[in-house]
Structure formats: structure tokens, C-alpha cells
Scaffold this motif. Sequence first.
Motif, short mmCIF file in Angstrom:
data_model
loop_
_atom_site.label_atom_id
_atom_site.label_comp_id
_atom_site.label_asym_id
_atom_site.label_seq_id
_atom_site.Cartn_x
_atom_site.Cartn_y
_atom_site.Cartn_z
N THR A 15 -19.10 27.23 -2.76
CA THR A 15 -19.50 26.26 -1.73
C THR A 15 -19.70 24.89 -2.36
O THR A 15 -20.46 24.74 -3.32
CB THR A 15 -20.79 26.72 -1.05
OG1 THR A 15 -20.53 27.93 -0.33
CG2 THR A 15 -21.29 25.67 -0.08
N ALA A 16 -18.99 23.90 -1.83
CA ALA A 16 -19.04 22.55 -2.39
C ALA A 16 -18.17 21.62 -1.55
O ALA A 16 -17.40 22.07 -0.70
CB ALA A 16 -18.53 22.54 -3.83
N GLY A 76 -26.85 19.35 -5.22
CA GLY A 76 -27.77 19.34 -6.33
C GLY A 76 -27.15 19.53 -7.70
O GLY A 76 -27.87 19.67 -8.70
N LYS A 77 -25.82 19.54 -7.76
CA LYS A 77 -25.14 19.76 -9.03
C LYS A 77 -24.20 18.61 -9.34
O LYS A 77 -23.82 17.84 -8.47
CB LYS A 77 -24.36 21.09 -9.01
CG LYS A 77 -25.24 22.32 -8.89
CD LYS A 77 -24.42 23.58 -9.04
CE LYS A 77 -25.31 24.81 -8.99
NZ LYS A 77 -24.52 26.07 -9.16
N ASP A 78 -23.81 18.51 -10.59
CA ASP A 78 -22.83 17.50 -11.00
C ASP A 78 -21.44 17.90 -10.53
O ASP A 78 -21.14 19.08 -10.32
CB ASP A 78 -22.83 17.34 -12.52
CG ASP A 78 -24.11 16.75 -13.05
OD1 ASP A 78 -24.43 17.00 -14.22
OD2 ASP A 78 -24.79 16.03 -12.28
N ARG A 79 -20.58 16.90 -10.42
CA ARG A 79 -19.19 17.17 -10.10
C ARG A 79 -18.54 17.94 -11.25
O ARG A 79 -18.81 17.66 -12.42
CB ARG A 79 -18.45 15.86 -9.87
CG ARG A 79 -17.01 16.02 -9.41
CD ARG A 79 -16.37 14.66 -9.20
NE ARG A 79 -16.23 13.94 -10.45
CZ ARG A 79 -16.05 12.63 -10.54
NH1 ARG A 79 -16.03 11.89 -9.44
NH2 ARG A 79 -15.92 12.04 -11.72
N GLU A 80 -17.70 18.89 -10.91
CA GLU A 80 -17.00 19.66 -11.95
C GLU A 80 -15.51 19.75 -11.64
O GLU A 80 -15.10 19.76 -10.48
CB GLU A 80 -17.58 21.07 -12.08
CG GLU A 80 -17.43 21.93 -10.86
CD GLU A 80 -17.90 23.36 -11.09
OE1 GLU A 80 -18.09 23.76 -12.25
OE2 GLU A 80 -18.07 24.09 -10.09
N GLY A 81 -14.73 19.80 -12.69
CA GLY A 81 -13.30 19.95 -12.53
C GLY A 81 -12.95 21.37 -12.13
O GLY A 81 -13.57 22.32 -12.61
N VAL A 82 -11.99 21.51 -11.26
CA VAL A 82 -11.55 22.82 -10.79
C VAL A 82 -10.16 23.16 -11.34
O VAL A 82 -9.96 24.22 -11.94
CB VAL A 82 -11.52 22.87 -9.26
CG1 VAL A 82 -10.95 24.20 -8.77
CG2 VAL A 82 -12.92 22.66 -8.70
N ALA A 83 -9.21 22.27 -11.14
CA ALA A 83 -7.84 22.53 -11.59
C ALA A 83 -7.07 21.21 -11.67
O ALA A 83 -7.40 20.25 -10.98
CB ALA A 83 -7.12 23.48 -10.64
#
Length: 122
Positions: free
Chosen positions: A90-91, A42-49
Amino acid sequence: QVQLVESGGGSVQAGGSLRLSCAASRVVSSIACMGWFRRAPGKDREGVASVDMSGRTTYADAVKGRFTISKDNAKNTLYLQMNSLKPEDTATYYCAADNSLPCAIWYYFGYWGQGTQVTVSS
């Protein structure tokens, strides 16, 4: 071109650790920029590293101090060491790469893996 295959996902309790791996089809030291991203339900993709050819890294504020990105040039592999995991981590986690600079999680990545699921329970 570069093909990317992630592994290492799984289920863990809050406070635990996991290490994700991303096997690349060519020498990772020759790839300008590599990174990890995630998409929660339910969320947009996000950058982690991200990490560039010189080893410079960028991290999302949400994971700073808990996650570490690294490369093993001999194994053509990118890693994401995740410690002190939280339920909000969690993703589905995706490995990404690009041949352009500059390198950071807010820039474009042209190559993507299929993703690996990480589930953190409370």
C-alpha cells in the motif's frame, strides 16, 4: 523534458493484482531510464523497479518475483504489473524518468509523475 501521467491504481485484496500505467509525452524508447517508486504513509520514498533503453531492469528486493516493469514503445507507455499484492505494498506509486545512465532505482531521476494510489487490504 518529459511529462508523465500515471493511472491504474486502486484498491485490491491481498493476493490480487493490479497493472499501473505511465503515459509519457515522448517516445519511451528514447528515454534513457524509467522507473517506478512508491511512498507509503509515514515512510520515505523507495525505488520499486527501473528499466533502461536496452531493457535491463532492476527491482527492489521486496517486489522481486511479484512485480514486472515493462515498456510499450508503440504506446509511449511504461507499465508495472503487480501480482501477489500484500498490505505492505500500500502506497502512492510514482512513475519517473531520466535522460542519464546508468539506470537503476538507486540513481537520480529528474522527471516525475503525480502518483497513483494503491491500497491492498488484508
